[in-house]
Each structure stands twice: as structure tokens, then as C-alpha cells.
Scaffold this active site. Structure first.
Site, PDB file in Angstrom:
ATOM      1  N   PHE A  39      -4.835   0.347  -0.399  1.00  0.00           N
ATOM      2  CA  PHE A  39      -4.207   1.347  -0.027  1.00  0.00           C
ATOM      3  C   PHE A  39      -3.867   2.204  -1.411  1.00  0.00           C
ATOM      4  O   PHE A  39      -3.064   1.484  -2.291  1.00  0.00           O
ATOM      5  CB  PHE A  39      -2.826   1.276   0.623  1.00  0.00           C
ATOM      6  CG  PHE A  39      -2.101   2.342   0.947  1.00  0.00           C
ATOM      7  CD1 PHE A  39      -2.227   3.452   2.135  1.00  0.00           C
ATOM      8  CD2 PHE A  39      -0.910   3.006   0.180  1.00  0.00           C
ATOM      9  CE1 PHE A  39      -1.721   4.395   2.275  1.00  0.00           C
ATOM     10  CE2 PHE A  39      -0.353   4.257   0.502  1.00  0.00           C
ATOM     11  CZ  PHE A  39      -0.682   4.832   1.470  1.00  0.00           C
TER      12      PHE A  39
ATOM     13  N   ASP B  83      -4.389  -0.193  -9.525  1.00  0.00           N
ATOM     14  CA  ASP B  83      -3.300   0.456  -9.120  1.00  0.00           C
ATOM     15  C   ASP B  83      -2.035  -0.267  -9.259  1.00  0.00           C
ATOM     16  O   ASP B  83      -2.250  -1.532  -8.339  1.00  0.00           O
ATOM     17  CB  ASP B  83      -3.777   0.833  -7.510  1.00  0.00           C
ATOM     18  CG  ASP B  83      -2.706   1.505  -6.724  1.00  0.00           C
ATOM     19  OD1 ASP B  83      -1.511   1.494  -7.286  1.00  0.00           O
ATOM     20  OD2 ASP B  83      -2.951   2.150  -6.095  1.00  0.00           O
TER      21      ASP B  83
ATOM     22  N   LYS C 234       6.609   4.656  -8.286  1.00  0.00           N
ATOM     23  CA  LYS C 234       7.678   4.048  -7.710  1.00  0.00           C
ATOM     24  C   LYS C 234       8.784   3.477  -8.884  1.00  0.00           C
ATOM     25  O   LYS C 234       9.574   4.262  -9.283  1.00  0.00           O
ATOM     26  CB  LYS C 234       7.152   2.850  -7.064  1.00  0.00           C
ATOM     27  CG  LYS C 234       6.490   3.248  -5.889  1.00  0.00           C
ATOM     28  CD  LYS C 234       6.091   2.074  -4.864  1.00  0.00           C
ATOM     29  CE  LYS C 234       5.133   2.437  -3.729  1.00  0.00           C
ATOM     30  NZ  LYS C 234       5.842   3.132  -2.734  1.00  0.00           N
TER      31      LYS C 234
END
Length: 391
Positions: free
Chosen positions: A135, A220, A249
Site C-alpha cells: 500500500f 516506503d 506520519k
């Protein structure tokens, strides 16, 4: 139902699946709703609020910056951007940093930088190899390297030139490499995909393949980075350095900020002025939060704390897996953990809310634990007791 929630439910077309609660404030590792109910938070805004809520140093720094300057655009330098970039360079082990507004945008930037690198090198390469279970975001570029049919199908055709290998299967990666392969992109620990950890030998093998074939390796680290493994970034946990990496984040502790970083070798042959841009990326407000967050991480030695408390969380979750028939296994490390269930995970997270516990899912059968990194053993024990009731 809270009147505001009812009004919202009536007024909006749903684009998110939300829990039936309105949070009003946070303190430490607890959230409070508009009715005054208290919740232990083991989701941290999906791995965002690494310092928890109401950290006085961070609050003071951001408040002070709001009284000075919020935004200038990327046409001008600002001091906090430089400070934040230097801190991220040191923490990530990379040489150049580009600030974005989100993790998805950071991944977009990486993909563009990889294509530009191939263009400047005149290799003619344009294909990407991504992983099953991955994802990387929901924009067209990030979605193109995300292997999740429910996300992809309504928006196809997506960007061409993407192939998906099996995660932790080096032979499947080798089988997809061609003269057109530009880069390989993956999460060292898949978050949304179910808390799937890469095998060390798998990452080492991919690094070797990339070096031999002249392919860029992109990590990622939006969810698995920024201290969650007990190292500042997951590549340091594995000892396998990428050519580029994305982050977001927890780097800003809740302000909307992302970044992608690269080595000097890639930077000198990739993006140039005009190739990529962002109006809000790297503004004084968010960069103040990034710089202060990294300062607190270092001063409080939070990665050491994550190692200690993460080991305790593993121990308690392993005990739970051994005693509960509905728990099949534990996955993950540090403070990015998961348990795979025999029942729908969504049922358990909904029940947990009734017990005053915030947890989230990863795919349909995994509960994900990505709490604030300032939790204590007492918080872990409290979580386990609430989770047992929820199971």
C-alpha cells in the site's frame, strides 16, 4: 447519538468508514470524546502521533511559530525548513530531502525522481516492480504501485509499466526484472497489508540485484519508519540502505507533512527546478513540528524506549496468542505489531471502542498496534485486558 454526529451523518455522503465517536481532546496516550469518555489509544492516528497528545515542548514550539510565520511558499527559504531537513538527513542517513504534504505525495515524488533519473541516464527504463500486499497511497501514481484490487479496479487504467512480485520471494522479483526496470519499491514492513515483515535475506537480495542491474531501490517508510522498529528508520533495523525513501506520519507528530529523501548519487542525476513542486510543502509551521519532534526523539532516547516497550508488547501479545483460540499469530516488531484472527478484525475493533480502547485493522483479519511511542508497560497491560474482553 451526539447531536453533532447525527447532523454530520445526515449531511454528508460517506467517503470514510468511521467509528461512531467524536474525539474532542487528547492527553498523553489517551483520547476523550465529546461525552467525556476516556479511550486508551493504540492507533495513534494510524501511526502518526508518536509523541502522544499534548507534548508541552512540541505544543510550545508550534504555538510560537504560529505567532511568527505560517507560510511563505517554496519560492523562498525559511529557517525551520533547513533545520528540519538537516535533522531528517541525520536521522535517515540520506543526503537530500524534499518536503511534501503527505505520505502519498512523498511516494509520488519518489516515483517521479526514479523516472527522471532513468531519463537523465538515458537508459530508457520506465518500469517499476512493486510487491503483492503493498500500500503506497491512493493518488494515481501511488495507487499504480499498490496491490489491492478493491482500491485499484474502479480507477483503472492506472499508470502502465508496473509489475507485482511476491513479498519475501526473491525469485519472483528476479523473474520480473527486464531491461526496462527502473526501480523496485516496497515497504520493509507492510502496514496496511497486514503487518508483514520483510525477511532480512529478501531485502539484502533485492539490494544486490539492484546494484548488479543498475536499478534504484525505493523504501516506503511512511508507517514503519520514524522509530517504530527501535531504529529511527526500518532500513537501519535491517541494515539495507535504499537509494530513496519516503516518510510521513510520525515525522511531524500530527501536523500534515511528508518527505522523500535520496542519496547524493541519485540527487545529482534526478530532479531539477521545475520537475516537481508543492505550494505548502516545507512551510515554517510543519517544519517546526518536524524539527522539534526529531529533537525530542533524540533527547528522550525514544528508539531505546521502543526497543524495551516493544519487547514487552511482543511478550504480552505472544501470551495472548497462546491463550486465545481466536488469535492465530503475532506479527511485527517494536511498536508496529499485529495479531491475525480467526474472526473479522472489524468486529473486535468495534467492541474495543466500547471497552475504551482504540485499535485498528490491517486487511480483514489482522488487528494493528501502532501506539504512541511514549507508552509504558502499564499501558500495554491495560490494553491487553481491554483486548481480551473485546475478543
Amino acid at each position: 447519538m451526539n447531536p453533532y454526529m447525527q447532523e454530520t451523518e445526515n449531511a454528508l455522503v460517506h467517503t470514510y468508514n468511521r467509528f461512531p465517536v467524536i474525539f474532542e481532546k487528547g492527553e498523553g496516550v489517551y483520547l476523550y470524546d465529546t461525552e467525556g469518555n476516556k479511550y486508551l489509544d493504540f492507533a495513534a492516528g494510524i501511526a502518526v502521533c508518536g509523541l502522544g497528545y499534548g507534548n508541552p515542548e512540541l505544543t510550545a514550539a508550534v504555538k510560537e511559530q504560529t505567532e511568527l510565520l505560517w507560510h511563505t511558499s517554496n519560492l523562498f527559504y525559511n529557517a525551520s525548513c533547513g533545520t528540519a531537513a538537516e535533522a531528517l538527513k541525520k536521522a535517515s542517513g540520506m543526503d537530500r530531502v524534499f518536503f511534501t504534504n503527505s505520505g502519498t505525495e512523498a511516494n509520488e515524488g519518489m516515483l517521479k525522481a526514479a523516472r527522471k533519473y532513468a531519463w537523465k541516464k538515458k537508459t530508457g527504463r520506465y518500469e517499476f516492480i512493486a510487491m503483492e500486499g503493498s500500500f503506497h497511497g491512493r493518488s494515481m501514481g501511488a495507487l499504480s504501485v499498490t496491490e489491492h484490487e478493491a482500491y485499484r479496479t474502479p480507477f483503472e487504467p492506472l499508470i502502465p509499466g508496473v509489475k507485482f512480485a511476491k513479498f519475501n520471494d526473491l525469485d519472483s522479483v528476479k523473474a520480473l526484472i527486464s531491461d526496462n526496470t527502473c526501480a523496485i519499491i516496497l515497504e520493509p514492513i507492510q502496514g496496511e497489508g497486514g503487518i508483514n515483515m520483510a525477511d532480512p535475506e529478501f531485502l539484502k537480495g533485492i539490494r544486490k540485484l539492484c546494484d548488479e542491474e543498475g536499478i534504484l531501490l525505493l523504501f516506503d517508510e511512511i508507517q514503519c519508519g520514524m522509530g517504530r522498529t527501535g531504529q529511527m528508520f526500518a532500513w537501519q533495523y535491517y541494515g539495507v540502505k535504499p537509494d530513496m525513501m519516503s516518510m510521513a506520519k510520525a515525522i511531524g507528530s500530527g501536523v500534515p507533512v511528508g518527505a522523500f529523501a535520496m542519496t547524493e548519487d541519485v540527487a545529482k542525476d534526478s530532479l531539477e527546478p521545475g520537475d516537481h513542486g508543492t505550494t505548502y510543502g516545507g512551510n515554517p509551521l510543519v517544519c517546526t513540528a518536524v524539527a522539534k519532534t526529531l529533537e525530542i526523539f533524540e533527547k528522550e532516547r525514544l528508539t531505546e524506549h521502543v526497543k524495551e516497550i516493544g519487547a514487552y508488547l511482543e511478550e504480552r501479545l505472544d501470551e495472548l496468542a497462546a491463550s486465545e483460540d481466536t488469535v492465530l499469530e503475532r506479527r511485527g516488531t517494536g511498536l508496529i505489531q499485529g495479531i491475525r484472527l480467526t474472526k473479522p478484525a472489524g468486529e473486535v475493533t468495534a467492541r474495543a471502542m466500547e471497552e475504551g480502547l482504540v485499535i485498528i485493522t490491517a486487511r480483514s483479519d489482522v488487528i494493528r498496534f501502532v501506539p504512541p511511542m511514549v507508552i509504558t508497560k502499564e499501558h500495554v497491560d491495560e490494553m491487553i485486558e481491554k483486548l481480551k474482553k473485546s475478543l
